[in-house]
Each structure stands twice: as structure tokens, then as C-alpha cells.
Design a protein around this motif. Structure first.
Motif, short mmCIF file in Angstrom:
data_model
loop_
_atom_site.label_atom_id
_atom_site.label_comp_id
_atom_site.label_asym_id
_atom_site.label_seq_id
_atom_site.Cartn_x
_atom_site.Cartn_y
_atom_site.Cartn_z
N ASP A 175 -36.84 -7.19 -50.18
CA ASP A 175 -35.44 -7.23 -49.72
C ASP A 175 -35.34 -7.31 -48.21
O ASP A 175 -34.20 -7.40 -47.69
N GLN A 176 -36.43 -7.28 -47.48
CA GLN A 176 -36.45 -7.36 -46.02
C GLN A 176 -35.63 -6.21 -45.40
O GLN A 176 -34.85 -6.40 -44.47
N VAL B 218 -40.28 -4.97 -48.65
CA VAL B 218 -40.65 -6.28 -48.12
C VAL B 218 -39.89 -7.36 -48.86
O VAL B 218 -39.46 -8.37 -48.28
#
Length: 123
Positions: A118-119, A116
Motif C-alpha cells: 500500500d506504500q 510496501v
């Protein structure tokens, strides 16, 4: 095998009671019911013959069983049974003991969810 031995050694008695020519009662494990009075037949036994008749059939089972031991067998039979037993035991192998190398290792505590942060998501 035990059931076969049980059936071959059981014995029982079957009783049939007739009044005249008609079958009145059949009993295997108990006494038959009589249609004649015992007192009346005892009194009139001298005067006239009773019409009641009983048949008893006895089914005898086998009562002399031979118990064979391993020592009663011949040497060839003993060798055959021993090798059969030994080969049957070695036919099946046990499962190997599984080694878990990181069994005592506990995972680190997660502070943040890196995916989450680093997406990065797997789609």
C-alpha cells in the motif's frame, strides 16, 4: 559470627631462642633453630653453663563453649523468636505468576508485506 568463634577458640605456642642477649629465632607453628650444638652442650653442661636460652609463650583459646538450643530458652524468648521468624518470612511476597493469554497462539505466515504493497510508511 563463625569467624569470631574461630578466633576466640584458637590457641598456639610461640617459641623464642636467645643466644646470650640477642634474639636468634622466633617460631609460632614450628620448632626454633638453635645456635648451640646439642652434643657440645651435653658434654660441657657439667663444665660450664650454656649461653642459649629459650622462652615459650602459650596463648590458650577458649575451650568451653556452651551450645544453646531452642528448648533452653525461656518461654518469652521462644515466643519472641518465633514471631520474629514468622514476620520476617511474611515480609516478602513472591511475584505473581504471569498469565500469557496467547502463549499457544502462533502468528500467521506473511504472504506479502502490506506496508510496501500500500506504500504506507511511518516517518
Amino acid at each position: 559470627m563463625a569467624f569470631l568463634v574461630l578466633l576466640s577458640t584458637i590457641s598456639f605456642t610461640m617459641e623464642k631462642h636467645y643466644c646470650g642477649d640477642t634474639l636468634i629465632d622466633v617460631a609460632i607453628f614450628s620448632k626454633v633453630d638453635s645456635c648451640c650444638d646439642m652434643d657440645a652442650t651435653a658434654i660441657t653442661a657439667v663444665e660450664k653453663k650454656s649461653c642459649c636460652k629459650e622462652e615459650i609463650a602459650v596463648v590458650k583459646g577458649q575451650d568451653n563453649l556452651k551450645k544453646a538450643t531452642f528448648d533452653d530458652l525461656s518461654f518469652d524468648q521462644q515466643v519472641f523468636l518465633t514471631t520474629l521468624y514468622y514476620s520476617y518470612l511474611n515480609l516478602f511476597e513472591g511475584l505473581p505468576e504471569q498469565v500469557i493469554p496467547h502463549k499457544g497462539y502462533s502468528p500467521p505466515n506473511l504472504v506479502t508485506d502490506i506496508q510496501v504493497l500500500d506504500q504506507v510508511f511511518i516517518i
